[in-house]
Design a protein around this motif. Sequence first.
Motif, PDB file in Angstrom:
ATOM      1  N   ASP A  55       0.856  -1.185   0.000  1.00 20.42           N
ATOM      2  CA  ASP A  55       0.000   0.000   0.000  1.00 20.42           C
ATOM      3  C   ASP A  55       0.900   1.246   0.000  1.00 20.42           C
ATOM      4  N   PRO A  56       0.736   2.121  -0.980  1.00 19.80           N
ATOM      5  CA  PRO A  56       1.642   3.284  -1.032  1.00 19.80           C
ATOM      6  C   PRO A  56       1.525   4.165   0.213  1.00 19.80           C
ATOM      7  N   ASN A  57       0.438   4.010   0.946  1.00 20.78           N
ATOM      8  CA  ASN A  57       0.242   4.820   2.153  1.00 20.78           C
ATOM      9  C   ASN A  57       0.791   4.165   3.402  1.00 20.78           C
TER      10      ASN A  57
HETATM   11  C1  LIG Z   1      -3.671   6.932   0.339  1.00 26.71           C
HETATM   12  O1  LIG Z   1      -4.101   8.076   1.063  1.00 26.71           O
HETATM   13  C2  LIG Z   1      -4.779   9.025   0.259  1.00 26.71           C
HETATM   14  C3  LIG Z   1      -5.030  10.265   1.109  1.00 26.71           C
HETATM   15  O2  LIG Z   1      -5.321   9.900   2.454  1.00 26.71           O
HETATM   16  C4  LIG Z   1      -6.066   8.408  -0.287  1.00 26.71           C
HETATM   17  O3  LIG Z   1      -6.730   9.335  -1.095  1.00 26.71           O
HETATM   18  C5  LIG Z   1      -5.696   7.178  -1.089  1.00 26.71           C
HETATM   19  O4  LIG Z   1      -6.863   6.521  -1.532  1.00 26.71           O
HETATM   20  C6  LIG Z   1      -4.863   6.200  -0.254  1.00 26.71           C
HETATM   21  N1  LIG Z   1      -4.409   5.105  -1.084  1.00 26.71           N
HETATM   22  C7  LIG Z   1      -4.559   3.835  -0.768  1.00 26.71           C
HETATM   23  C8  LIG Z   1      -4.054   2.826  -1.736  1.00 26.71           C
HETATM   24  O5  LIG Z   1      -5.074   3.483   0.265  1.00 26.71           O
END
Ligand SMILES: *[C@@H]1O[C@H](CO)[C@@H](O)[C@H](O)[C@H]1NC(C)=O
Length: 472
Positions: free
Chosen positions: A284-286
């Motif tokens: 997950d990039p986050n």
């Molecule tokens: C990552 O975080 C952003 C902003 O919080 C969000 O818009 C995005 O969907 C997230 N990406 C994933 C893969 O969860």
Amino acid sequence: MWPWVVVLYLLGNADVIWTFPITPEPRITREDFQFAKEYLRRFNNLAGDGAQRSRRDTAAFENKVREMQEFFGLEVTGHLNQQTLAQMKTARCGVPDVDNYNFYPDRPKWRNHTIRYRIAKYTPDLRREQVENSFRMALKMWSDAAPLRFLKVDRGKADIMISFSSRDHGDFFPFDGPRGVLAHAFEPGGDMGGDIHFDEDEIWTMGDRSYGYNLFTVAAHELGHALGLAHSRDPSALMYPSYKYNNMAHYVLPIDDSLGIQALYGPPNPRKQQQTLATPDKCDPNLSFDAVALIGQERVFFKDRYVWLRTTWAGQRNRLRQGPSSTYLPSILSPVDAAYSLPAKGVAYIFTGPKYWVVQQLNAKSHYGSIYDFGFPTKVKKIDAAVHIEEYRKTYFFVGDVYYRYDEDRSAMDSGFPRSIATNWPGIVGKIDAAFELSGYIHLFRGTKAYKYDVKKRHVMYVVKANAWLGC
Ligand SMILES: *[C@@H]1O[C@H](CO)[C@@H](O)[C@H](O)[C@H]1NC(C)=O
Ligand SMILES: *[C@@H]1O[C@H](CO)[C@@H](O)[C@H](O)[C@H]1NC(C)=O
Ligand SMILES: [Zn+2]
């Protein structure tokens, strides 16, 4: 005037004559008998005013002495001797020892496992945060052992109302001034049920002073009553009635008490945790991490209640395993805030809130302590990240936008801290999530980024995605 005193005194002496070497016991005085009667009336339900007018009164007294001796594991003679008297004079909890159950007769307990508590009246002996930390640690010990949650409230009526008062304090169980009874608590229920009163005539302390009593120790015991446990006869149990100092830092709930609380509320609930534990996607990039530390031969990356383990030894380098943290670290049930390893001692320290665990290897038993052992001021409630630099034998703790430095040799914080992260770690701004050392460099994690940091030159060497460490 007091013929039975003479008789018992002679019997006491006879005991002495039968045992060698002979060191005559000090005489049991009339005051001692008065004291013993008071004690037995209070804690063993001795009926009447304790006056020995008839043989029946004497028999009742002896029965209660026997009951009391049996409870405390003393030699059961039915006679007041020095050993029995000494036990009676030990500082203790004010709740009676009338039965042998681990529970109150009708097993009262809290139906709602989210229990509200309120410290309605503080003691002037300690700072407010010290009182709150003592209770927080004591509560956490119980909520780690059973599926309970404690919610601190600051106003209104709570399930467990905590207060410090002296002498008469409105519940028909007046306190007795310094020493003797230290505190008492009521079994779960409405009104006063669950409430805990501490004797303000005692001196309440944080450590093990030559005077006064340790608040954590007494609070932990009284909370047991407030949750539904009665006194235990097991001298190693927390619910044993007499006071014995326990170090908040190293104390683990004894097995007798664990079994007791789990009999009432069930074991801590791993199933519930699993339900709420969606397997996170490592790429997950986050993805950010809560903590990273080397445990045994694996580098463990913590995220919520989940871990990834990356093997570091040559044979199986970069093998990646993953799962709920409780699978690999059975004691760690809460999300981890920070962790560091101390290779010289072969241990890792894992921090969750105000508590830390010492772990030697995965799947092994661990014990815990309080972050205040490290010398943190009480305003610090949790640690964001920790890293040990072997070359300096120092550990760096990151808390918000500052950091502390701990000297492992002296087991003390270095003076002149906390210092600003922004000022002393150029290139790093704001809160740090996790950190570890590898080959003399520090890897710092902040959000989705990982920084390789040269401590000597004090600069960032490069920045990568945090989960690059998981092969993403
Ligand atoms: C990552 O975080 C952003 C902003 O919080 C969000 O818009 C995005 O969907 C997230 N990406 C994933 C893969 O969860
Ligand atoms: C249990 O207590 C909590 C805290 O007071 C409350 O929010 C919750 O609604 C209660 N649950 C039930 C089932 O009563
Ligand atoms: Zn008690």
